[in-house]
Design a protein around this motif. Structure first.
Motif, PDB file in Angstrom:
ATOM      1  N   ASN A   1      43.706  47.591  44.612  1.00  7.03           N
ATOM      2  CA  ASN A   1      42.576  47.281  45.485  1.00  7.03           C
ATOM      3  C   ASN A   1      41.241  47.661  44.864  1.00  7.03           C
ATOM      4  OD1 ASN A   1      44.158  46.596  48.044  1.00  7.03           O
ATOM      5  ND2 ASN A   1      44.926  48.642  47.568  1.00  7.03           N
ATOM      6  N   VAL A   2      40.207  46.952  45.287  1.00 12.60           N
ATOM      7  CA  VAL A   2      38.817  47.309  44.991  1.00 12.60           C
ATOM      8  C   VAL A   2      38.022  47.097  46.262  1.00 12.60           C
ATOM      9  CG1 VAL A   2      36.748  46.736  43.676  1.00 12.60           C
ATOM     10  CG2 VAL A   2      38.975  46.736  42.542  1.00 12.60           C
ATOM     11  N   ASN A   3      37.259  48.138  46.649  1.00  8.12           N
ATOM     12  CA  ASN A   3      36.409  48.029  47.834  1.00  8.12           C
ATOM     13  C   ASN A   3      37.222  47.627  49.073  1.00  8.12           C
ATOM     14  OD1 ASN A   3      33.815  48.321  48.951  1.00  8.12           O
ATOM     15  ND2 ASN A   3      33.493  46.100  48.946  1.00  8.12           N
TER      16      ASN A   3
ATOM     17  N   VAL B   1      46.224  37.274  41.571  1.00  6.26           N
ATOM     18  CA  VAL B   1      44.901  37.902  41.486  1.00  6.26           C
ATOM     19  C   VAL B   1      43.965  37.058  42.343  1.00  6.26           C
ATOM     20  CG1 VAL B   1      42.963  38.534  40.009  1.00  6.26           C
ATOM     21  CG2 VAL B   1      45.309  38.807  39.162  1.00  6.26           C
ATOM     22  N   LYS B   2      43.386  37.694  43.362  1.00  4.44           N
ATOM     23  CA  LYS B   2      42.627  36.889  44.321  1.00  4.44           C
ATOM     24  C   LYS B   2      41.425  37.656  44.843  1.00  4.44           C
ATOM     25  CE  LYS B   2      43.401  33.890  48.340  1.00  4.44           C
ATOM     26  NZ  LYS B   2      44.383  33.456  49.367  1.00  4.44           N
ATOM     27  N   ILE B   3      40.282  36.962  44.902  1.00  4.74           N
ATOM     28  CA  ILE B   3      39.077  37.507  45.516  1.00  4.74           C
ATOM     29  C   ILE B   3      38.670  36.548  46.625  1.00  4.74           C
ATOM     30  CG2 ILE B   3      36.704  38.278  45.164  1.00  4.74           C
ATOM     31  CD1 ILE B   3      37.387  38.733  42.237  1.00  4.74           C
ATOM     32  N   GLY B   4      39.168  36.829  47.827  1.00  6.21           N
ATOM     33  CA  GLY B   4      38.906  35.969  48.982  1.00  6.21           C
ATOM     34  C   GLY B   4      39.218  34.522  48.683  1.00  6.21           C
ATOM     35  N   ASN B   5      38.296  33.630  49.062  1.00  8.80           N
ATOM     36  CA  ASN B   5      38.439  32.205  48.763  1.00  8.80           C
ATOM     37  C   ASN B   5      37.583  31.778  47.576  1.00  8.80           C
ATOM     38  OD1 ASN B   5      35.945  32.460  49.875  1.00  8.80           O
ATOM     39  ND2 ASN B   5      36.198  30.879  51.453  1.00  8.80           N
ATOM     40  N   LEU B   6      37.121  32.798  46.792  1.00  9.83           N
ATOM     41  CA  LEU B   6      36.236  32.512  45.666  1.00  9.83           C
ATOM     42  C   LEU B   6      36.990  32.315  44.357  1.00  9.83           C
ATOM     43  CD1 LEU B   6      33.457  35.152  46.455  1.00  9.83           C
ATOM     44  CD2 LEU B   6      33.543  32.733  47.149  1.00  9.83           C
TER      45      LEU B   6
ATOM     46  N   VAL C   1      31.448  31.478  38.932  1.00  7.70           N
ATOM     47  CA  VAL C   1      32.182  31.446  40.193  1.00  7.70           C
ATOM     48  C   VAL C   1      31.158  31.483  41.324  1.00  7.70           C
ATOM     49  CG1 VAL C   1      33.878  32.587  41.667  1.00  7.70           C
ATOM     50  CG2 VAL C   1      34.157  32.641  39.176  1.00  7.70           C
ATOM     51  N   PRO C   2      30.893  30.359  41.959  1.00 10.90           N
ATOM     52  CA  PRO C   2      29.902  30.318  43.040  1.00 10.90           C
ATOM     53  C   PRO C   2      30.210  31.335  44.133  1.00 10.90           C
ATOM     54  CG  PRO C   2      30.534  28.095  42.400  1.00 10.90           C
ATOM     55  CD  PRO C   2      31.472  29.027  41.686  1.00 10.90           C
TER      56      PRO C   2
ATOM     57  N   ASN D   1      28.308  39.305  48.060  1.00 11.57           N
ATOM     58  CA  ASN D   1      29.495  38.729  48.684  1.00 11.57           C
ATOM     59  C   ASN D   1      30.198  39.817  49.479  1.00 11.57           C
ATOM     60  OD1 ASN D   1      32.094  39.710  46.993  1.00 11.57           O
ATOM     61  ND2 ASN D   1      30.307  39.523  45.639  1.00 11.57           N
ATOM     62  N   LYS D   2      31.202  39.476  50.245  1.00 14.07           N
ATOM     63  CA  LYS D   2      31.846  40.450  51.126  1.00 14.07           C
ATOM     64  C   LYS D   2      33.057  41.128  50.493  1.00 14.07           C
ATOM     65  CE  LYS D   2      34.729  37.050  53.588  1.00 14.07           C
ATOM     66  NZ  LYS D   2      35.050  36.490  54.920  1.00 14.07           N
ATOM     67  N   TYR D   3      33.344  40.793  49.224  1.00 14.59           N
ATOM     68  CA  TYR D   3      34.540  41.339  48.603  1.00 14.59           C
ATOM     69  C   TYR D   3      34.247  42.448  47.591  1.00 14.59           C
ATOM     70  CZ  TYR D   3      36.283  37.013  50.611  1.00 14.59           C
ATOM     71  OH  TYR D   3      36.572  35.991  51.470  1.00 14.59           O
ATOM     72  N   ILE D   4      33.293  42.197  46.707  1.00 10.56           N
ATOM     73  CA  ILE D   4      32.939  43.170  45.674  1.00 10.56           C
ATOM     74  C   ILE D   4      31.444  43.399  45.733  1.00 10.56           C
ATOM     75  CG2 ILE D   4      32.913  43.653  43.199  1.00 10.56           C
ATOM     76  CD1 ILE D   4      35.296  41.797  42.919  1.00 10.56           C
ATOM     77  N   PRO D   5      31.002  44.653  45.821  1.00  8.86           N
ATOM     78  CA  PRO D   5      29.562  44.915  45.902  1.00  8.86           C
ATOM     79  C   PRO D   5      28.800  44.330  44.719  1.00  8.86           C
ATOM     80  CG  PRO D   5      30.804  46.888  46.457  1.00  8.86           C
ATOM     81  CD  PRO D   5      31.798  45.887  45.940  1.00  8.86           C
ATOM     82  N   GLU D   6      27.624  43.827  44.997  1.00  7.51           N
ATOM     83  CA  GLU D   6      26.788  43.261  43.950  1.00  7.51           C
ATOM     84  C   GLU D   6      26.479  44.315  42.888  1.00  7.51           C
ATOM     85  OE1 GLU D   6      22.538  40.799  43.634  1.00  7.51           O
ATOM     86  OE2 GLU D   6      23.256  41.574  45.558  1.00  7.51           O
TER      87      GLU D   6
END
Length: 408
Positions: free
Chosen positions: A82-84, A116-121, A172-173, A207-212
């Motif tokens: 996990n991250v964040n 390996v997944k970061i939301g829908n991004l 990755v938009p 974004n809501k997954y990984i802090p900027e």
């Protein structure tokens, strides 16, 4: 599942770092023979995040470190990394192992993830990262690569990225950009190390997954092999470290360590001052390391230097320590250490600096001082110039630590 360590792990560099200096060190002493040895190092990591307010540290770590054992191996697996508080990698496994066979002497590190997944991004499936460092027929080389069963950016599958070229950068938009199949290597006079990372995420968009501003390395591997030498040099040095019981309240400062030397160059790490909150103030300080290893000789030298230390009303002058170790191809070896303390005062009262190993001085109501605290094994030595037991704070402060050894 936690780490499964299937080898006799070598020493821990800086065992004497723990306050009180352990009486035993898990150091593989080996024989005094002149046969050349190889140094093996490497790791596999599932996820590691750095930058901003997030620093996850390595997750699902498998590692071999500072060993001459060509059978050394470590495997680790976990359901999710996990991250964040977001699941980044699922069904993760890492493996690092040394080898000595028809392919040469070397280390291979592998990390795999089913998902390996970061939301829908971003969505990667069937990811496998491997890197190898090898010494064969007098030559050093490395390989590294990552393959993917599936790559999806947003809602779009990208088949052309299943076997990307090394260090392929992809936007990755809504996230920033990623680097796929990151690979590199560095060759030195004493050996070679290589690294490979399945994907490195650079979150430069909110974004809501990984802090900027945070970078995340997923499936991170490293492999290192040192050229054949009479021994593998190890050691470390630091200025101060403070503990309350087993709790570290101030980690090692100006810390330096080695697993194969510096190719004969002296490397210095300096600090202007060190403040251990509510415990001590340390003036300008620095450490040095210098070591080399070859087929004829291996030697290493660590030093630690402190301008002065203040603990409440206790004032201590310059503190210095050094540790040396060496071994030659004819089987001869040696270790040595020294330490010194310039002065000790409480207010206007001057106290004597005691000599000899593990000598102590009790200053009632203030502290107990232990001088020249030494741990010595056949080809390893560690010294703490001064250990201060601060009575009122139940705190131990190590000042001026140096350690050196030769394995193999």
């Amino acid at each position: 599942m936690g780490p499964r360590i299937g080898y006799k792990k070598l020493a821990a560099v800086g065992v004497a770092a723990v306050v009180g200096v352990a009486s035993t060190i898990a150091l593989t002493s080996g024989s005094a023979s002149a046969s050349p040895v190889f140094g093996y190092n490497g790791y596999g990591i599932a996820v590691e995040a750095t930058g901003g307010v997030v620093n996850s540290g390595p997750q699902t770590l498998s590692t071999i470190s500072c060993t001459t054992n060509s059978s050394a191996a470590d495997t680790n697996d976990v359901a999710t990394a996990n991250v964040n508080n977001h699941a980044i990698a699922k069904t993760v496994r890492t493996n690092t192992h040394a080898f000595n066979n028809k392919d040469g002497n070397g280390v291979t590190s592998t990390a795999t993830a089913v998902d390996v997944k970061i939301g829908n991004l971003l969505h990667l499936t069937g990811v496998k990262t491997t890197t190898t460092a090898v010494y064969k027929n007098g030559k050093l080389s490395y390989t590294g690569n990552t393959t993917y069963a599936g790559v999806k950016i947003g809602a779009v599958s990208v088949p052309s990225l299943l076997k990307p070229a090394h260090n392929t950068k992809v936007a990755v938009p809504g996230l920033g950009y990623i680097v796929l199949n990151r690979v590199g290597g560095v060759k030195t006079e004493s050996g070679i190390y290589s690294y490979a990372q399945g994907v490195v995420v650079h979150a430069n968009v909110k974004n809501k997954y990984i802090p900027e501003g945070v970078d995340v390395a997923v499936l991170k591997t490293r492999a290192e092999i040192a050229k054949p030498a009479v021994g593998l040099v190890i050691g470390d040095a630091y200025v101060t470290k403070a503990n309350v019981d087993k709790l570290v309240v101030s980690g090692p400062t100006s810390y330096q360590a080695t697993c194969k030397g510096t190719e004969g160059k002296t490397i210095r790490a300096s600090v202007g001052e060190v403040v251990i909150p509510k415990v001590a103030y340390v003036g300008a300080a620095y450490t040095t390391k210098n070591g080399f290893q070859s087929k004829d000789k291996a030697a290493v030298h660590f030093t630690s230097h402190v301008a002065g230390v203040k603990v409440g009303n206790l004032a201590i002058g310059a503190v210095n320590s050094e540790a040396k170790a060496w071994k030659t191809k004819d089987g001869k070896f040696g270790v040595s250490s020294t330490s010194s303390i310039a002065s000790i005062k409480v207010g206007n009262k001057v106290y004597p600096v005691k000599t000899g190993q593990n000598a102590t001085l009790d200053i009632p109501g203030i502290a107990k001082l232990t001088f020249n605290q030494v741990v010595k094994q056949q080809r390893y030595i560690a010294v703490n110039a001064l250990v201060i037991d601060v009575y009122s704070l139940n705190t131990k402060v190590v000042v001026g630590h140096s350690a050196a050894g030769v394995v193999g």
